[in-house]
Design an enzyme around this catalytic site. Structure first.
Site, PDB file in Angstrom:
ATOM      1  N   ASN A  11       0.861  -1.327   0.129  1.00 14.42           N
ATOM      2  CA  ASN A  11       0.080  -0.042  -0.211  1.00 14.42           C
ATOM      3  C   ASN A  11       0.933   1.257   0.090  1.00 14.42           C
ATOM      4  OD1 ASN A  11      -1.832   2.046   0.333  1.00 14.42           O
ATOM      5  ND2 ASN A  11      -2.254   1.225   2.537  1.00 14.42           N
ATOM      6  N   LYS A  13       0.112   4.334  -0.292  1.00 16.00           N
ATOM      7  CA  LYS A  13      -0.752   5.463   0.337  1.00 16.00           C
ATOM      8  C   LYS A  13      -0.388   6.566  -0.613  1.00 16.00           C
ATOM      9  CE  LYS A  13      -0.116   3.272   4.786  1.00 16.00           C
ATOM     10  NZ  LYS A  13       0.168   3.363   6.351  1.00 16.00           N
ATOM     11  N   HIS A  99      -9.290   0.955   5.012  1.00 16.95           N
ATOM     12  CA  HIS A  99      -8.166   0.857   5.534  1.00 16.95           C
ATOM     13  C   HIS A  99      -8.149   1.863   6.668  1.00 16.95           C
ATOM     14  CE1 HIS A  99      -4.089   2.137   6.547  1.00 16.95           C
ATOM     15  NE2 HIS A  99      -3.481   1.010   5.921  1.00 16.95           N
ATOM     16  N   GLU A 101      -6.721   4.135   8.160  1.00 15.49           N
ATOM     17  CA  GLU A 101      -6.780   5.649   7.691  1.00 15.49           C
ATOM     18  C   GLU A 101      -7.987   6.384   7.199  1.00 15.49           C
ATOM     19  OE1 GLU A 101      -3.088   5.423   5.645  1.00 15.49           O
ATOM     20  OE2 GLU A 101      -1.975   4.540   7.453  1.00 15.49           O
ATOM     21  N   GLU A 170      -5.292  -5.596  10.511  1.00 11.30           N
ATOM     22  CA  GLU A 170      -4.101  -4.429  10.679  1.00 11.30           C
ATOM     23  C   GLU A 170      -4.489  -3.874  11.989  1.00 11.30           C
ATOM     24  OE1 GLU A 170      -2.267  -3.213   6.774  1.00 11.30           O
ATOM     25  OE2 GLU A 170      -3.870  -1.810   7.049  1.00 11.30           O
ATOM     26  N   GLY A 176       2.727   1.863  10.961  1.00 17.37           N
ATOM     27  CA  GLY A 176       3.724   2.784  10.780  1.00 17.37           C
ATOM     28  C   GLY A 176       4.330   3.219  12.030  1.00 17.37           C
ATOM     29  N   SER A 215       3.706  -2.821  10.429  1.00 16.15           N
ATOM     30  CA  SER A 215       5.026  -2.864  10.353  1.00 16.15           C
ATOM     31  C   SER A 215       5.824  -4.121  10.097  1.00 16.15           C
ATOM     32  CB  SER A 215       5.517  -2.283  11.894  1.00 16.15           C
ATOM     33  OG  SER A 215       5.030  -1.129  12.269  1.00 16.15           O
TER      34      SER A 215
END
Ligand code: PEP
Length: 255
Positions: A11, A13, A99, A101, A170, A176, A215
């Site tokens: 991904n 992003k 996702h 985010e 996730e 991240g 990660s």
């Protein structure tokens, strides 16, 4: 041996929207050809989808192309949105949906995730639908409640097209942050999700690939990917450099 082919998806992003994305895709296509036991997908930003798809086609086509989002209508007065038919026209076979985010920064709800998953399937795209808990939810021992609620939201779509919808677990606290879930932590949640899918009719539980994301790097990939219910990885940061992403693909191929 599992009939679920390992899937490693990168991904990108809000990164690599220009020619550098094509350079990376070219390198990844070489790695994908050399590691045929693994299905490899990259998710560039919208503006780079068509050029990355073309790069991959020229390199032999062993890399799938995913969008990072879609709008659940085919066309109309929806300024700024992109539909499944448009993504297909740009060369996509896949789309990432829900996702964390998008859920956290753009307020995407479970209902919208279901709508988008349905629109993806109807339009001929394979959805990778993300689920996962926050750190606070984990500390309150709510991980499975949250993940079950999120999976139940698109269960009709999982049942409608067994094996076509991929789930990405996730944990938000691992995205991240460099703070990866250990293999036992990942396996525990993956196993719980697969058991939940076991209530569905047919072979949904056996056929659904469940990726881990958060990660994942070359040096922790083998441990995570070796778990019996982990069928691959959704990778953010480490998918932006050819060497880093290639190490994860190679780890999956070596299993
Ligand atoms: C992600 O954003 O889907 C992700 C897993 O990111 P990272 O690998 O950087 O944690």
């Amino acid at each position: 041996m599992s009939e679920r082919k390992p899937l490693i998806a990168g991904n990108w992003k809000l990164n690599l929207g220009g020619p550098e994305g094509c350079e990376l895709a070219h390198a990844i296509a070489k790695t994908a050809s050399a590691n045929p036991k693994v299905e490899v997908v990259v998710a560039p930003p919208f503006t780079a989808l068509a050029s990355v798809a073309e790069t991959v086609r020229e390199a032999g086509g062993h890399v799938g192309i995913a969008a990072q989002n879609l709008y659940p209508k085919d066309s109309g007065a929806f300024t700024g949105e992109i539909s499944a038919p448009m993504l297909i026209a740009a060369g996509c076979q896949w789309v990432i949906i829900g996702h964390s985010e998008r859920r956290q920064l753009f307020g995407e709800t479970d209902d919208q995730v279901r709508e988008k998953t349905a629109a993806a399937l109807a339009g001929g795209l394979l959805p990778i639908v993300c689920v996962g808990e926050t750190l606070e939810e984990r500390e309150r021992h709510e991980t499975l409640d949250v993940v079950y609620r999120q999976v139940d939201a698109f269960l009709p779509q999982l049942e409608q097209a067994p094996g076509k919808v991929v789930i990405a677990y996730e944990p938000i606290w691992a995205i991240g942050t460099g703070r990866v879930a250990g293999p036992e932590q990942a396996q525990e949640v993956h196993h719980a999700i697969r058991s939940r899918l076991g209530r569905s009719p047919g072979r949904v539980a056996d056929l659904t690939r469940i990726l881990y994301g958060g990660s994942v790097k070359g040096d922790n990939a083998s441990g995570l990917l070796g778990c019996v219910d982990v069928d691959g990885a959704l990778v953010g940061g480490a998918s932006l450099k050819a060497d880093d992403f290639s190490k994860i693909i190679q780890a999956a191929n070596a299993l």
